[in-house]
Design a protein around this motif. Sequence first.
Motif, short mmCIF file in Angstrom:
data_model
loop_
_atom_site.label_atom_id
_atom_site.label_comp_id
_atom_site.label_asym_id
_atom_site.label_seq_id
_atom_site.Cartn_x
_atom_site.Cartn_y
_atom_site.Cartn_z
N ARG A 1 0.82 -1.20 0.00
CA ARG A 1 0.00 0.00 0.00
C ARG A 1 0.86 1.26 0.00
O ARG A 1 0.51 2.27 -0.63
CB ARG A 1 -0.93 0.00 1.22
N ARG A 2 2.01 1.19 0.68
CA ARG A 2 2.92 2.34 0.68
C ARG A 2 3.49 2.57 -0.73
O ARG A 2 3.57 3.70 -1.21
CB ARG A 2 4.05 2.14 1.68
N THR A 3 3.85 1.48 -1.37
CA THR A 3 4.36 1.59 -2.75
C THR A 3 3.29 2.16 -3.67
O THR A 3 3.56 3.03 -4.51
CB THR A 3 4.81 0.22 -3.25
N SER A 4 2.06 1.69 -3.49
CA SER A 4 0.96 2.19 -4.31
C SER A 4 0.72 3.68 -4.06
O SER A 4 0.46 4.45 -5.00
CB SER A 4 -0.32 1.41 -4.00
N ALA A 5 0.85 4.10 -2.80
CA ALA A 5 0.65 5.52 -2.47
C ALA A 5 1.71 6.38 -3.14
O ALA A 5 1.41 7.47 -3.66
CB ALA A 5 0.69 5.71 -0.95
N ARG A 6 2.97 5.90 -3.12
CA ARG A 6 4.04 6.66 -3.79
C ARG A 6 3.78 6.75 -5.30
O ARG A 6 3.99 7.79 -5.92
CB ARG A 6 5.38 5.99 -3.51
N ASP A 7 3.34 5.66 -5.85
CA ASP A 7 3.07 5.65 -7.29
C ASP A 7 1.94 6.64 -7.62
O ASP A 7 2.00 7.35 -8.62
CB ASP A 7 2.69 4.24 -7.75
N GLY B 1 2.27 9.85 -9.97
CA GLY B 1 1.37 9.95 -11.11
C GLY B 1 0.58 11.25 -11.10
O GLY B 1 0.40 11.89 -12.15
N LEU B 2 0.09 11.66 -9.92
CA LEU B 2 -0.66 12.92 -9.81
C LEU B 2 0.22 14.10 -10.16
O LEU B 2 -0.19 15.01 -10.90
CB LEU B 2 -1.22 13.07 -8.39
N ASP B 3 1.47 14.08 -9.64
CA ASP B 3 2.38 15.18 -9.93
C ASP B 3 2.69 15.26 -11.43
O ASP B 3 2.71 16.34 -12.02
CB ASP B 3 3.67 15.00 -9.12
#
Length: 555
Positions: free
Chosen positions: A95-101, A105-107
Amino acid sequence: MGGLKEAKLRALAGERSFERGLAYVDAVSGVDVGDGWIRASVRGTERYEVELRLGGRGKPTGTCDCPYGQEGNFCKHLVALGLTVIGQEADLSQRRTSARDRARGLDAWLTSLSREDLVALVREEMAEDRQLRRRLELRAASARGDLAEVRSRIRELLDIGPFAQYGYVEYADARAYAEQAGQAVTVIRSLTTSGRAADAMALTREAIGFLAAVVENVDDSDGCLGQIGGDLADAHHDACRAAGPDLVELAHWLVTHALDDAADLTDIDPLDYEGLLGEQGMAALRRYAVEAWRANRTGWAEKHLMRRLAKSGRDIDTVIAVHAADLAPNGHTHLLIARELDTAGRTAEALEWAERGIRETEGLAAVDTALIDHLADRYTLTGRPADAVTLRRDHFAACRTLFAYQRLRAAAVAAACWPTERESALAHLRADAERADASGGRVLVDILLDDGDVDAAWRTAGEYGAHDGQWLFLADQSRPTRPADALAVYLRLVARLTHETGNHAYEQLVSLLLGIRDCHRRLGTPDGFTAYVTDLRATQKRKRNLMRLMDDHGL
């Protein structure tokens, strides 16, 4: 994220919060995992925002916007989130990896948008989020230098109308109002940092006045508005430091504010501005303070400000003048002046004020006993023991209490004249008792007991009367030498208690029975005690707790 255990949560929260947190695990929602932190919402009395930080070798820390969490405690909501983290530990890394991704992606997506597309996006979000629109409107007004617009928006942020029912903001809505009002502080600070400190200073003062006008209509049980008041005070100080204001005008505002009801909200201390005001500004501050005090010499705020300013400038005469303008009739203010003068090394003047306090009081029976103590001590320290005895004697004559007697005794013993003073004091009390003054006889009994004259106390109690507590003390003290007299007291007190119920009464009764048993032992009549207790048990047998307590003491 690894390493979080239930034992660690229990140690951080304490047993009570940990146990209560167990019941809130199902109330955790919206878990958001970041780099070293985990955020979520927990539904309690209302919905609270909770954050756990787990990175590093130190112990986990957390914040929660519930009242208990805002005081810096590791609350039950943090426990609930921690337990949720433990239960989902296997999924956290993914979930942490997904949050970073998602963040990258948003940026990247925002960066790829054209100016027109970004503007359209912001407009779309503003249409959905009223608070976002307000924040951006404030930024825009600030950037344009539109002070009128910024002022209007700040007043909107501080308006309780949208949160109030019947003109009052209830506890359930107070936090939301405080969060909105806090945005005003952010806007004001941004003005200071953008080079418009003078505007920030003016708006801060207006915001303080507006918030002070509505604070009584908000249930601020959690102290949120008090925190905002403190933040406004800090923002004002920062703005003044950056703006370089008119020092005389600033001094006038500080004095006016210190004497206003809004002072309780911000707790602004004019002396905190001393470094900024300099010599010119402080002179103006003192001038305005004196003018305000002269206009209202008995006002608490005016006197408090004057005393603080006088002490900061080591102006002892001004401190005395402030006190002397409103002398208390019991001599307390005279005592304060005497202490100030003593501290300043002006002992002769201090003694004169203390003596004046005695002369000008409404009567020694009503005088502040601390003034009596102060003056008597000064007499003793300056080699005037006879004057100390006279003062103590006069006070005892006006206020015949055990306390006044004890102070007279101490002074007279030090002056080597106690036997004479004692006989005179006792004569006063006997005269009171003979005038059918029951309190005089009881005070005399207490004094004789305090002197250790138990036999005289017995005679006085028998002649003038005593209350039950005194009779019990007399019996306890005299049991070895006067067991028959003590027995009579105990029997009378027990007879009263047999009509009462409750463990406290039972404990008192058993204590008296132990005294009765000892008296019979000393009188050589143990059978009499056995018969008495047997009869007592028969009449009191329904009181099970009493019977159990008597058994415990072998009665």
